[in-house]
Design a protein around this motif. Structure first.
Motif, mmCIF file in Angstrom:
data_model
loop_
_atom_site.group_PDB
_atom_site.id
_atom_site.type_symbol
_atom_site.label_atom_id
_atom_site.label_comp_id
_atom_site.label_asym_id
_atom_site.label_seq_id
_atom_site.Cartn_x
_atom_site.Cartn_y
_atom_site.Cartn_z
ATOM 1 N N ASP A 1 0.843 -1.194 0.000
ATOM 2 C CA ASP A 1 0.000 0.000 0.000
ATOM 3 C C ASP A 1 0.880 1.246 0.000
ATOM 4 N N ARG A 2 0.422 2.265 -0.682
ATOM 5 C CA ARG A 2 1.143 3.534 -0.718
ATOM 6 C C ARG A 2 0.300 4.605 -0.032
ATOM 7 N N ALA A 3 1.003 5.548 0.563
ATOM 8 C CA ALA A 3 0.312 6.683 1.166
ATOM 9 C C ALA A 3 -0.309 7.515 0.046
ATOM 10 N N PRO A 4 -1.419 8.180 0.317
ATOM 11 C CA PRO A 4 -2.011 9.067 -0.688
ATOM 12 C C PRO A 4 -1.000 10.137 -1.102
ATOM 13 N N GLU A 5 -1.053 10.537 -2.345
ATOM 14 C CA GLU A 5 -0.083 11.509 -2.882
ATOM 15 C C GLU A 5 -0.086 12.813 -2.086
ATOM 16 N N GLU A 6 -1.257 13.271 -1.667
ATOM 17 C CA GLU A 6 -1.348 14.512 -0.887
ATOM 18 C C GLU A 6 -0.573 14.401 0.430
ATOM 19 N N LEU A 7 -0.715 13.280 1.115
ATOM 20 C CA LEU A 7 0.014 13.056 2.364
ATOM 21 C C LEU A 7 1.511 13.001 2.104
ATOM 22 N N ARG A 8 1.893 12.325 1.051
ATOM 23 C CA ARG A 8 3.319 12.216 0.686
ATOM 24 C C ARG A 8 3.909 13.604 0.452
ATOM 25 N N GLU A 9 3.210 14.440 -0.295
ATOM 26 C CA GLU A 9 3.691 15.790 -0.586
ATOM 27 C C GLU A 9 3.803 16.636 0.683
ATOM 28 N N ARG A 10 2.810 16.528 1.575
ATOM 29 C CA ARG A 10 2.860 17.291 2.835
ATOM 30 C C ARG A 10 4.042 16.860 3.689
ATOM 31 N N LEU A 11 4.285 15.559 3.752
ATOM 32 C CA LEU A 11 5.421 15.068 4.540
ATOM 33 C C LEU A 11 6.747 15.546 3.956
ATOM 34 N N LEU A 12 6.878 15.447 2.650
ATOM 35 C CA LEU A 12 8.118 15.913 2.016
ATOM 36 C C LEU A 12 8.326 17.400 2.246
ATOM 37 N N ALA A 13 7.264 18.213 2.130
ATOM 38 C CA ALA A 13 7.370 19.652 2.370
ATOM 39 C C ALA A 13 7.769 19.921 3.819
ATOM 40 N N SER A 14 7.201 19.170 4.729
ATOM 41 C CA SER A 14 7.542 19.335 6.147
ATOM 42 C C SER A 14 8.992 18.967 6.403
ATOM 43 N N LEU A 15 9.458 17.903 5.793
ATOM 44 C CA LEU A 15 10.859 17.513 5.946
ATOM 45 C C LEU A 15 11.808 18.562 5.347
ATOM 46 N N ARG A 16 11.451 19.077 4.188
ATOM 47 C CA ARG A 16 12.285 20.118 3.563
ATOM 48 C C ARG A 16 12.340 21.364 4.444
#
Length: 85
Positions: A63-78
């Motif tokens: 299973d993959r995380a929804p794209e929106e969640l993935r983008e939010r996490l990456l933005a938070s990490l950046r």
């Protein structure tokens, strides 16, 4: 077979069960475990539980995380990296 021998066989089979489930045993050892499972209802039941759990975990890992969640996490990490970095 004596009770002591049966317990020894069960102990050996259960010790090898995880490797058996993942097909990591050599053919001879796998055959020994399979023979024991065929003749021991308790170990066979434990093997079935292991198969069920392994299958469930493998399915969950696909299973993959929804794209929106993935983008939010990456933005938070950046943002965290930029702030501390």
């Amino acid at each position: 077979m004596s009770t002591v021998e049966e317990k020894k066989d069960c102990t050996q089979a259960r010790a090898a069960l995880e490797e058996y489930l993942h097909r990591e045993l050599c053919a001879e050892d796998a055959a020994d475990v399979r023979a024991h499972l065929d003749s021991c209802p308790e170990c066979s039941a434990e093997h079935h539980v292991g198969e069920t759990l392994t299958s469930a975990l493998q399915g969950a890992c696909k299973d993959r995380a929804p794209e929106e969640l993935r983008e939010r996490l990456l933005a938070s990490l950046r943002a965290a990296k930029a702030q501390h970095g």
